[in-house]
Design a protein around this motif. Structure first.
Motif, PDB file in Angstrom:
ATOM      1  N   ALA A  44       6.662  54.365 -54.904  1.00  0.00           N
ATOM      2  CA  ALA A  44       7.930  54.674 -55.551  1.00  0.00           C
ATOM      3  C   ALA A  44       9.038  53.742 -55.071  1.00  0.00           C
ATOM      4  N   ARG A  45       9.041  53.455 -53.783  1.00  0.00           N
ATOM      5  CA  ARG A  45      10.152  52.659 -53.256  1.00  0.00           C
ATOM      6  C   ARG A  45       9.902  51.150 -53.356  1.00  0.00           C
ATOM      7  N   ALA A  46       8.739  50.716 -52.889  1.00  0.00           N
ATOM      8  CA  ALA A  46       8.513  49.269 -52.795  1.00  0.00           C
ATOM      9  C   ALA A  46       7.638  48.724 -53.930  1.00  0.00           C
ATOM     10  N   GLY A  47       6.622  49.491 -54.346  1.00  0.00           N
ATOM     11  CA  GLY A  47       5.719  49.007 -55.387  1.00  0.00           C
ATOM     12  C   GLY A  47       6.451  48.725 -56.682  1.00  0.00           C
ATOM     13  N   SER A  48       7.287  49.677 -57.094  1.00  0.00           N
ATOM     14  CA  SER A  48       8.013  49.492 -58.346  1.00  0.00           C
ATOM     15  C   SER A  48       8.944  48.290 -58.230  1.00  0.00           C
TER      16      SER A  48
ATOM     17  N   ALA B 255       2.347  59.065 -47.977  1.00  0.00           N
ATOM     18  CA  ALA B 255       2.995  57.816 -47.548  1.00  0.00           C
ATOM     19  C   ALA B 255       2.782  56.734 -48.601  1.00  0.00           C
ATOM     20  N   ALA B 256       1.547  56.662 -49.126  1.00  0.00           N
ATOM     21  CA  ALA B 256       1.264  55.646 -50.144  1.00  0.00           C
ATOM     22  C   ALA B 256       2.096  55.890 -51.397  1.00  0.00           C
ATOM     23  N   LEU B 257       2.203  57.155 -51.807  1.00  0.00           N
ATOM     24  CA  LEU B 257       2.995  57.451 -53.008  1.00  0.00           C
ATOM     25  C   LEU B 257       4.466  57.086 -52.787  1.00  0.00           C
TER      26      LEU B 257
END
Lengths: 271, 262
Positions: free
Chosen positions: B109-113, B103-105
């Motif tokens: 990928a979706r929100a962190g970047s 979930a963290a990854l």
């Protein structure tokens, strides 16, 4: 302090022996400058003259290595949080690229300082926003996003945001860069109107000669990190300093360079 | 030799410098958010961005992770004749390890970047300077809502991932391979303890913090990057850095918490 003669209004910004470095590179090498109440001061200089760094230091965004900047009687770099906040509420800044927050509509952008610093109700804020947008001929664009506007419109919206708090001190970074001549002239008119109507002190950083000569009460010319001269438009025009004349006549700086030095620079043997 | 020493010193200093800056940024953001006036909507908006809009990718990846797990476990357990354990093994693997990590990854990928790129662009286009000049604290206005939303959203996304993963395991184990429904869920109820759930929860809380912290700090300090980062190239560079660094931090944190709690 209060009983100064009208010919020498107290300085709104006082810069003393300002030295600013990026890493080990000295960008500003000891600048002294006084900006008086109610005047339009144009800071002029070619690229690499240090004028952008100078503006950032005036705004308190870049800390000096030496010397100080006093804005409205307070050192903007060492003032505590509360004082600095109070200073910022009296300052408006229009950045070169507008720097509108891309996630907010034009109206929300203009309203942002009001929302952060006042307790006005929504309706009043909306009216003030419209007034300021009308001032820059952007009435009706309130609900558009910055991405939907042209470059000139973004700049004008940034202008509206800068003046929404009716600041005592306004900064403009390259107000006419990248604008068509008509819009650029309109902005110049607006700057003069603000000075005359609101008695706002205005600092304009630019390299556009035409606009500088039109709006300036005084001009300060920067070159290689130093103030080459500060004076009236006439004084700058008539200056016999070669570097200033080069800037005014758009002559390249390195036009006269001796052959040996040029060769050494090319081959990189100049250590 | 001196060159090498110089290089080592330079890298060490820069790393320490960066770590200090990041720690200060986190502390300032947390202090800033405590000061009135409060703006809960800024946090809600970020929860919408990080949480709600990550739902689809979490559900899809959770479903397939659960299905693959059940498939592999079924094959292995079949050899020892202990297919009854399928429910508990699948659930434990999801709750303790794969749920929080995957979930963290996915959130990275979706929100962190996206967060990193957004703040990086705000830095290069002087929007952050403009905020400061307006007397609006960017820590409070930009950073804090994102970090808080991350800490709140990631554990919830993780539990959704776990539940969907367990359903995926059910689909493979019970619907496809014909294991009894009772066995699948009974072994789960017997095998999963609070300690396992707590471990997953702590992990996801930590990951939520780390992901948003790294993403926002990388974007925020774009102008202080080594060798200078500028414009589009700078934004792409810090975004890549943020994703890689977050992924490493997640896997390292996963091991660390596992080692401490087991």
């Amino acid at each position: 302090m209060g009983n100064r003669a009208q010919t020498a209004p107290d300085p709104v910004v006082q810069v003393r022996d300002l030295v600013v470095c990026y890493g080990e590179r000295e960008i500003l090498k000891g600048i002294d400058l006084e900006i008086r109440r109610g005047e339009v001061m144009v800071v002029m200089g070619g690229s690499g003259s240090g004028k952008s760094t100078f503006l950032r230091t005036l705004l308190g965004l870049k800390a000096p290595s030496h010397g100080q900047v006093e804005v409205l009687g307070h050192n903007i770099h060492t003032a505590d949080r509360r004082t600095r906040l109070a200073l910022r509420r009296q300052m408006g800044v229009a950045f070169q690229g507008g720097a509108l927050l891309s996630s907010l509509s034009v109206g929300e952008n203009v309203r942002l300082p009001l929302r952060a610093h006042t307790r006005l109700d929504e309706n009043t804020m909306r009216i003030m926003t419209r007034l300021k947008l009308e001032l820059v001929n952007l009435a009706g664009f309130e609900d558009m996003m910055p991405a939907e506007l042209s470059g000139g419109m973004v700049k004008r919206a940034a202008f509206a945001r800068a003046v929404v708090m009716d600041p005592k001190l306004l900064f403009f970074d390259e107000p006419s860069a990248g604008l068509d001549p008509v819009t650029s002239a309109e902005l110049d008119e607006l700057i003069l109107r603000l000075r005359d109507a609101m008695k706002t002190t205005i600092v304009v950083v630019t390299h556009e000669l035409e606009s500088a000569f039109k709006i300036a009460d005084r001009i300060s010319v920067l070159g290689e990190g130093r103030v080459l001269m500060t004076g009236s438009v006439e004084a700058v025009r008539n200056s016999d300093d070669e570097r200033i004349q080069n800037l005014l006549n758009r002559r390249p700086r390195d036009a006269v360079l001796d052959g040996d030095a040029y060769l050494r620079r090319l081959t990189g043997t100049d250590a | 030799m001196t060159r090498l020493l110089y290089r080592i010193g330079d890298v060490t200093l820069h790393t320490l410098d960066q770590a200090g800056r990041m720690a200060l940024m986190l502390a300032r953001s947390m202090v800033a958010i405590l000061r009135p006036p409060y703006d809960p909507f800024s946090i809600v908006r970020q929860i919408h961005f990080i949480g709600v809009r990550s739902l689809l990718v979490i559900v899809v990846s959770g479903l397939f992770t659960g299905m693959v797990l059940a498939l592999q476990f079924y094959n292995t357990l079949d050899r020892f004749g202990s297919m009854d354990m399928l429910g508990s093994t699948t659930a434990l693997a999801l709750i303790r390890e794969l749920g929080p990590v995957m979930a963290a990854l996915m959130v990275v990928a979706r929100a962190g970047s996206a967060m990193c790129a957004e703040i990086g662009i705000m830095r290069t286009s002087e929007q952050i300077d403009a905020l400061e000049c307006m007397g609006i604290d960017p820590h409070r206005f930009l950073i804090a809502p994102k970090i808080i939303a991350g800490v709140l959203s990631v554990p919830i996304l993780t539990s959704i991932f776990d539940v969907v993963g367990i359903i995926g395991g059910y689909l493979v184990g019970v619907v496809i391979f014909g294991l009894s429904e009772g066995a699948y869920f009974d072994s789960m109820a017997a095998g999963v303890e609070w300690n396992d759930v707590a471990m997953g929860l702590y992990k996801s809380l930590l990951f939520g913090l780390v992901i948003t912290w790294i993403a926002t700090a990388k974007g925020y300090f774009l102008h202080l990057e080594r060798g200078g980062a500028f414009g589009a190239e700078g934004v792409s560079r810090v975004t890549t850095d943020a994703v890689v660094l977050s992924a490493i931090a997640i896997l390292f944190g996963d091991y660390l918490i596992g080692a401490v709690m087991l």
